[in-house]
Enzyme design. Structure first.
Site, PDB file in Angstrom:
ATOM      1  N   TYR A  98      54.407  42.420  42.553  1.00 45.22           N
ATOM      2  CA  TYR A  98      54.476  43.773  43.114  1.00 45.22           C
ATOM      3  C   TYR A  98      54.777  43.800  44.611  1.00 45.22           C
ATOM      4  O   TYR A  98      55.538  44.659  45.067  1.00 45.22           O
ATOM      5  CB  TYR A  98      53.185  44.534  42.789  1.00 45.22           C
ATOM      6  CG  TYR A  98      53.163  45.034  41.359  1.00 45.22           C
ATOM      7  CD1 TYR A  98      53.709  46.271  41.030  1.00 45.22           C
ATOM      8  CD2 TYR A  98      52.615  44.271  40.330  1.00 45.22           C
ATOM      9  CE1 TYR A  98      53.700  46.746  39.723  1.00 45.22           C
ATOM     10  CE2 TYR A  98      52.609  44.724  39.024  1.00 45.22           C
ATOM     11  CZ  TYR A  98      53.151  45.954  38.721  1.00 45.22           C
ATOM     12  OH  TYR A  98      53.156  46.405  37.425  1.00 45.22           O
ATOM     13  N   GLU A 140      47.617  46.631  33.197  1.00 47.04           N
ATOM     14  CA  GLU A 140      48.154  45.365  32.676  1.00 47.04           C
ATOM     15  C   GLU A 140      47.063  44.311  32.564  1.00 47.04           C
ATOM     16  O   GLU A 140      47.035  43.531  31.600  1.00 47.04           O
ATOM     17  CB  GLU A 140      49.304  44.895  33.572  1.00 47.04           C
ATOM     18  CG  GLU A 140      50.553  45.762  33.427  1.00 47.04           C
ATOM     19  CD  GLU A 140      51.439  45.765  34.665  1.00 47.04           C
ATOM     20  OE1 GLU A 140      51.324  44.823  35.491  1.00 47.04           O
ATOM     21  OE2 GLU A 140      52.243  46.702  34.810  1.00 47.04           O
ATOM     22  N   TYR A 188      55.503  46.404  19.345  1.00 49.10           N
ATOM     23  CA  TYR A 188      56.654  45.500  19.414  1.00 49.10           C
ATOM     24  C   TYR A 188      56.224  44.164  20.022  1.00 49.10           C
ATOM     25  O   TYR A 188      55.121  44.041  20.573  1.00 49.10           O
ATOM     26  CB  TYR A 188      57.778  46.105  20.258  1.00 49.10           C
ATOM     27  CG  TYR A 188      57.354  46.536  21.656  1.00 49.10           C
ATOM     28  CD1 TYR A 188      57.191  45.603  22.690  1.00 49.10           C
ATOM     29  CD2 TYR A 188      57.114  47.878  21.951  1.00 49.10           C
ATOM     30  CE1 TYR A 188      56.795  45.991  23.954  1.00 49.10           C
ATOM     31  CE2 TYR A 188      56.719  48.277  23.217  1.00 49.10           C
ATOM     32  CZ  TYR A 188      56.559  47.336  24.219  1.00 49.10           C
ATOM     33  OH  TYR A 188      56.160  47.726  25.468  1.00 49.10           O
ATOM     34  N   GLN A 204      62.735  43.395  23.541  1.00 47.21           N
ATOM     35  CA  GLN A 204      61.618  43.844  22.718  1.00 47.21           C
ATOM     36  C   GLN A 204      62.121  44.311  21.352  1.00 47.21           C
ATOM     37  O   GLN A 204      63.137  45.012  21.270  1.00 47.21           O
ATOM     38  CB  GLN A 204      60.872  44.996  23.405  1.00 47.21           C
ATOM     39  CG  GLN A 204      60.093  44.596  24.644  1.00 47.21           C
ATOM     40  CD  GLN A 204      60.964  44.338  25.846  1.00 47.21           C
ATOM     41  OE1 GLN A 204      61.946  45.046  26.082  1.00 47.21           O
ATOM     42  NE2 GLN A 204      60.627  43.320  26.626  1.00 47.21           N
ATOM     43  N   PRO A 277      59.897  50.796  13.816  1.00 48.20           N
ATOM     44  CA  PRO A 277      58.454  51.050  13.886  1.00 48.20           C
ATOM     45  C   PRO A 277      57.967  51.968  12.780  1.00 48.20           C
ATOM     46  O   PRO A 277      56.804  51.886  12.368  1.00 48.20           O
ATOM     47  CB  PRO A 277      58.264  51.681  15.273  1.00 48.20           C
ATOM     48  CG  PRO A 277      59.591  52.261  15.610  1.00 48.20           C
ATOM     49  CD  PRO A 277      60.600  51.343  14.994  1.00 48.20           C
TER      50      PRO A 277
END
Length: 396
Positions: A98, A140, A188, A204, A277
């Site tokens: 970051y 995260e 995913y 993904q 999905p």
């Protein structure tokens, strides 16, 4: 959240930053990749960079986050943050990256806006950046802690199925023969491959089996480019080179579009490869004996291009109150309705929870029709493959 002095500064400069955000993000990525070429080679999607889609998504997210902060100082746009954090976690983004983004993003802002970026303006927008960055880092961190898998894991292809001329299903088992971590229907995995030029690219793919499956199973559509969009590097590599016995690197499952445990009526709407999905969700509903109405909507070019069509029909047939409504632009005949998806005469039960996945024009059209039929905005959930060019507008 945002301090009052910074909020006033951001509010005053938001029009100028917003007007230049496209130029800013263009310059940001140029500076970032010039200083760190390994990020473009091994982390960022080179196709999305070439098409400009990733730049549009970043610009929209920054503008939406800043707008939300000044309009709703006591709230966070958690939908946007959760969506981004899940994608970051699937890529293995770490907190140390970051500050690198901050360095090059603010260098781009200063260069584009010039003298307008005073110390006060720089401080205010730095506060915006770190509010967003620290929120993502925290989400995260939680996602990594909750995951049953740390980092990348090697999986062996045990079966490849040609679903259509352009879609193949890959079934894999872990090389180490260890347990297969759980997931939720709709999630995913990231798949990492090394391409001919040595670059490691990551994409993904939605899992197409219900939770509890002993294998990882996903379907890949071969992406063919055009004048503005390059061919899909990873999808074409998988189609051309990956066969039974080959090894792939997979992340843990992520994604926030997941089938909730509910007794409400459901609508599962997809188009093209957006079906993936929905197949996992539909199988899960069949396994759990969901008894409320389920409306299954799908749009495709033709029955022959409708990937996983047999599964679509088979799982729906196992439900007591399921209806399938398929739309085909070509060769509809007795296989479905002709033309594009149109829900105008499709019954939608009161209290319906809707899940959408497909191209943005399709999802926009379906969402508008669902809203007109009385479905609450909060009950319409969606997934976008690739950079989310809709999310910023939805979150703002």
């Amino acid at each position: 959240m945002l301090s009052e002095p910074s909020a006033a500064t951001v509010r005053a400069t938001l029009p100028a930053v917003g007007a230049a955000i496209g130029e800013i993000t263009e310059l940001f990525y140029a500076k970032l990749f010039d200083a760190h070429p390994e990020l473009l080679r091994d982390l960022f999607n080179r196709g999305n960079q070439a098409s400009g889609a990733q730049k549009q998504a970043l610009a929209g997210s920054i503008a939406a986050f800043a707008t939300h902060l000044v309009d709703n100082p006591d709230q966070r746009p958690d939908l946007m943050l959760q969506r981004i954090a899940h994608k970051h976690a699937s890529l293995g983004i770490v907190p140390e990256q970051y500050p690198i983004v901050h360095e090059h993003l603010f260098a781009a802002i200063a260069e584009v806006l010039g003298d307008a970026v005073t110390e006060e303006v720089a401080a205010a927008w730095t506060e915006v950046y770190w509010l967003m960055a620290n929120a993502l880092i925290a989400i995260e961190k939680r996602l990594y802690a909750q995951s049953e898998q740390t980092g990348w894991r090697e999986w062996k292809v045990v079966e490849r199925i040609e679903e259509t001329a352009d879609v193949a299903t890959f079934k894999l088992r872990p090389v180490d023969d260890g347990p297969v971590p759980g997931y939720r229907a709709g999630q995913y995995v990231s798949v990492g491959v090394t391409l001919a030029d040595g670059a490691r690219q990551i994409r993904q793919y939605s899992l197409t089996a219900a939770p509890g499956s002993p294998v990882r199973q996903f379907a890949v559509k071969r992406v063919t480019g055009d004048a503005t969009t390059p061919d899909g590097e990873v999808s074409n590599h998988l189609h051309a080179h990956v066969r039974e016995g080959d090894i792939l690197q997979l992340s843990a499952p992520y994604g926030d579009l997941v089938l909730e445990d509910t007794t409400a009526p459901l609508l599962l709407a997809s188009a093209g490869i957006g079906v993936t999905p929905m197949i996992a969700m539909l199988e899960q509903l069949a396994l759990t004996g969901h008894s409320a109405p389920v409306t299954v909507v799908h749009a495709d070019r033709s029955p022959a291009t409708h990937a996983l069509r047999a599964d679509h029909l088979a799982y729906a047939a196992k439900l007591s109150q399921a209806e399938t409504v398929f739309f085909y632009e070509q060769d509809a005949a007795d296989a479905g309705r002709p033309g594009l998806a149109d829900l105008s005469d499709v019954p939608v039960a009161s209290g319906t929870q809707a899940y959408l996945c497909g191209p943005l024009p399709f999802m926009r059209a379906v969402r508008e029709q669902l809203l007109a039929k009385g479905v609450a905005p909060a009950d319409i959930h969606y997934e976008v493959f690739g950079p989310d060019l809709w999310l910023a507008r939805q979150a703002a």
